[in-house]
Design a protein around this motif. Structure first.
Motif, PDB file in Angstrom:
ATOM      1  N   LEU A   6       0.853  -1.189   0.000  1.00  0.00           N
ATOM      2  CA  LEU A   6       0.000   0.000   0.000  1.00  0.00           C
ATOM      3  C   LEU A   6       0.887   1.237   0.000  1.00  0.00           C
ATOM      4  O   LEU A   6       1.851   1.310   0.760  1.00  0.00           O
ATOM      5  N   GLU A   7       0.556   2.193  -0.866  1.00  0.00           N
ATOM      6  CA  GLU A   7       1.283   3.466  -0.927  1.00  0.00           C
ATOM      7  C   GLU A   7       0.297   4.625  -0.833  1.00  0.00           C
ATOM      8  O   GLU A   7      -0.672   4.686  -1.593  1.00  0.00           O
ATOM      9  N   ILE A   8       0.559   5.517   0.097  1.00  0.00           N
ATOM     10  CA  ILE A   8      -0.225   6.736   0.263  1.00  0.00           C
ATOM     11  C   ILE A   8       0.651   7.882  -0.234  1.00  0.00           C
ATOM     12  O   ILE A   8       1.731   8.116   0.313  1.00  0.00           O
ATOM     13  N   ARG A   9       0.198   8.585  -1.263  1.00  0.00           N
ATOM     14  CA  ARG A   9       1.023   9.601  -1.905  1.00  0.00           C
ATOM     15  C   ARG A   9       0.360  10.975  -1.822  1.00  0.00           C
ATOM     16  O   ARG A   9      -0.648  11.249  -2.492  1.00  0.00           O
ATOM     17  N   SER A  10       0.902  11.819  -0.958  1.00  0.00           N
ATOM     18  CA  SER A  10       0.483  13.233  -0.848  1.00  0.00           C
ATOM     19  C   SER A  10      -1.037  13.371  -0.715  1.00  0.00           C
ATOM     20  O   SER A  10      -1.667  14.206  -1.372  1.00  0.00           O
ATOM     21  N   ARG A  53     -12.120   4.916   1.122  1.00  0.00           N
ATOM     22  CA  ARG A  53     -13.224   5.659   0.488  1.00  0.00           C
ATOM     23  C   ARG A  53     -14.554   5.370   1.183  1.00  0.00           C
ATOM     24  O   ARG A  53     -15.624   5.437   0.574  1.00  0.00           O
ATOM     25  N   ASN A  54     -14.465   5.068   2.444  1.00  0.00           N
ATOM     26  CA  ASN A  54     -15.652   4.792   3.240  1.00  0.00           C
ATOM     27  C   ASN A  54     -15.587   5.632   4.520  1.00  0.00           C
ATOM     28  O   ASN A  54     -14.801   5.324   5.416  1.00  0.00           O
ATOM     29  N   PRO A  55     -16.300   6.753   4.595  1.00  0.00           N
ATOM     30  CA  PRO A  55     -17.437   7.106   3.758  1.00  0.00           C
ATOM     31  C   PRO A  55     -17.167   8.155   2.682  1.00  0.00           C
ATOM     32  O   PRO A  55     -18.114   8.573   2.020  1.00  0.00           O
ATOM     33  N   TYR A  56     -15.927   8.600   2.515  1.00  0.00           N
ATOM     34  CA  TYR A  56     -15.686   9.655   1.526  1.00  0.00           C
ATOM     35  C   TYR A  56     -14.273   9.525   0.953  1.00  0.00           C
ATOM     36  O   TYR A  56     -13.392   8.909   1.552  1.00  0.00           O
ATOM     37  N   GLU A  62      -2.965  10.337  -4.081  1.00  0.00           N
ATOM     38  CA  GLU A  62      -3.170   9.021  -4.664  1.00  0.00           C
ATOM     39  C   GLU A  62      -3.005   7.928  -3.608  1.00  0.00           C
ATOM     40  O   GLU A  62      -2.189   8.049  -2.695  1.00  0.00           O
ATOM     41  N   VAL A  63      -3.787   6.861  -3.787  1.00  0.00           N
ATOM     42  CA  VAL A  63      -3.657   5.652  -2.970  1.00  0.00           C
ATOM     43  C   VAL A  63      -3.446   4.479  -3.923  1.00  0.00           C
ATOM     44  O   VAL A  63      -4.265   4.255  -4.826  1.00  0.00           O
ATOM     45  N   HIS A  64      -2.350   3.751  -3.720  1.00  0.00           N
ATOM     46  CA  HIS A  64      -2.028   2.605  -4.579  1.00  0.00           C
ATOM     47  C   HIS A  64      -2.013   1.339  -3.728  1.00  0.00           C
ATOM     48  O   HIS A  64      -1.345   1.290  -2.687  1.00  0.00           O
ATOM     49  N   PHE A  65      -2.744   0.327  -4.178  1.00  0.00           N
ATOM     50  CA  PHE A  65      -2.851  -0.953  -3.472  1.00  0.00           C
ATOM     51  C   PHE A  65      -2.464  -2.073  -4.430  1.00  0.00           C
ATOM     52  O   PHE A  65      -3.074  -2.226  -5.483  1.00  0.00           O
ATOM     53  N   ARG A  66      -1.403  -2.781  -4.097  1.00  0.00           N
ATOM     54  CA  ARG A  66      -0.892  -3.875  -4.924  1.00  0.00           C
ATOM     55  C   ARG A  66      -0.630  -3.420  -6.361  1.00  0.00           C
ATOM     56  O   ARG A  66      -0.907  -4.119  -7.323  1.00  0.00           O
ATOM     57  N   ARG A  69      -3.853   1.925  -8.711  1.00  0.00           N
ATOM     58  CA  ARG A  69      -4.355   3.152  -8.092  1.00  0.00           C
ATOM     59  C   ARG A  69      -5.833   2.958  -7.764  1.00  0.00           C
ATOM     60  O   ARG A  69      -6.654   2.672  -8.650  1.00  0.00           O
ATOM     61  N   ILE A  70      -6.203   3.120  -6.484  1.00  0.00           N
ATOM     62  CA  ILE A  70      -7.559   2.789  -6.049  1.00  0.00           C
ATOM     63  C   ILE A  70      -8.346   3.975  -5.510  1.00  0.00           C
ATOM     64  O   ILE A  70      -9.500   3.805  -5.109  1.00  0.00           O
ATOM     65  N   ASP A  71      -7.759   5.171  -5.496  1.00  0.00           N
ATOM     66  CA  ASP A  71      -8.443   6.290  -4.843  1.00  0.00           C
ATOM     67  C   ASP A  71      -9.674   6.764  -5.607  1.00  0.00           C
ATOM     68  O   ASP A  71     -10.446   7.569  -5.088  1.00  0.00           O
ATOM     69  N   GLN A  72      -9.873   6.255  -6.835  1.00  0.00           N
ATOM     70  CA  GLN A  72     -11.090   6.573  -7.582  1.00  0.00           C
ATOM     71  C   GLN A  72     -12.063   5.398  -7.608  1.00  0.00           C
ATOM     72  O   GLN A  72     -13.137   5.496  -8.203  1.00  0.00           O
ATOM     73  N   TRP A  73     -11.691   4.289  -6.982  1.00  0.00           N
ATOM     74  CA  TRP A  73     -12.578   3.126  -6.963  1.00  0.00           C
ATOM     75  C   TRP A  73     -13.710   3.322  -5.964  1.00  0.00           C
ATOM     76  O   TRP A  73     -13.542   4.006  -4.944  1.00  0.00           O
ATOM     77  N   PRO A  74     -14.854   2.682  -6.183  1.00  0.00           N
ATOM     78  CA  PRO A  74     -15.910   2.669  -5.152  1.00  0.00           C
ATOM     79  C   PRO A  74     -15.423   1.910  -3.920  1.00  0.00           C
ATOM     80  O   PRO A  74     -14.580   1.006  -4.019  1.00  0.00           O
ATOM     81  N   ALA A  75     -15.977   2.246  -2.769  1.00  0.00           N
ATOM     82  CA  ALA A  75     -15.562   1.609  -1.516  1.00  0.00           C
ATOM     83  C   ALA A  75     -15.739   0.094  -1.565  1.00  0.00           C
ATOM     84  O   ALA A  75     -14.891  -0.659  -1.068  1.00  0.00           O
TER      85      ALA A  75
END
Length: 244
Positions: A6-10, A53-56, A62-66, A69-75
């Motif tokens: 998991l990467e949390i970017r800015s 992204r739960n609840p917002y 950006e959030v990258h998982f495996r 990039r998932i920060d635009q995905w639904p929860a």
């Protein structure tokens, strides 16, 4: 250094003119137990909210998982991909029994048929250490610690790769915190990556391999837990809460 899972970017989350999370970046390594601490209002739960992204969602970053990039995905898609979380408040259905609650999570989280979901729930409650006779009680008849077990079990039954826990020790007695410590280390030993928000620093120091401290929405310190808590800036920010 191993590739992060998991990467949390800015990442930034603003509410009007307030930046609750302010340009936070860090990585999580597959299989580690990462602790996150900080004073009340430092942005810890908000960070979990925007990662899942739960609840917002985040305002920016950006959030990258495996590698995705998932920060635009639904929860729901994020959870189905293997990143699940718990909340500070109980999220159980008071009229359902403990085993029905976990089976419901298995059904909707993993798409299991009713019989398979019930079997998965029973296995998970075994792992949680919930006694068989307690599983048939409605959730509102359970103790605080049993409801914590239930909440963690409802997340675990979906077989996550990352489990994000938001203050699971809140409201627990010291013996219960010891039981929770054992449970967290047991879960980690199965290969599940854990991100743990916690005010009980004794628990964090006992289980976390790395510690991040947030203050006013920013990363104040990051590193080996015993080193981080001796940081003068951390002591100043956390003054009055270190004995929790």
């Amino acid at each position: 250094m191993p590739e992060p899972i998991l990467e949390i970017r800015s990442v930034v989350k603003r509410f009007g003119g307030l930046s609750a999370v302010d340009c936070v970046s860090f990585c999580v390594i597959d299989g580690e137990l990462l602790g996150i601490a900080g004073p009340n209002g430092s942005g810890k739960s908000t960070l979990f909210n925007v990662i899942s992204r739960n609840p917002y969602p985040a305002t920016s970053g950006e959030v990258h998982f495996r590698g995705n990039r998932i920060d635009q995905w639904p929860a729901q898609k994020i959870a189905e991909a293997g990143l699940t979380r718990t909340f500070q408040k109980d999220a159980a259905f008071p009229d359902l029994t403990a085993i029905e609650t976990v089976a419901l999570a298995a059904h909707y989280g993993k798409g299991l048929a009713r019989k398979d979901a019930a079997e998965a729930a029973a296995r998970t409650l075994d792992e949680m250490g919930v006694a068989p006779e307690r599983r048939e009680l409605p959730t509102n008849a359970l103790s605080v610690y049993e409801r914590k077990q239930l909440m963690i079990g409802s997340a675990l039954v979906t077989e996550p790769l990352i489990l994000m826990l938001d203050e699971p020790a809140s409201g627990l007695t010291r013996p219960e915190i010891e039981s929770l410590k054992t449970l967290l280390l047991q879960i980690k030993s199965t290969g599940v990556t854990i991100i743990l928000i916690e005010h009980v620093l004794s628990l964090l120091l006992a289980v976390a391999e790395r510690l991040i401290v947030l203050n006013q929405g920013r990363v104040l310190a990051e590193g080996e837990p015993q080193t981080v808590i001796r940081n003068p800036e951390v002591i100043e920010a956390y003054l009055g809460e270190r004995a929790a």
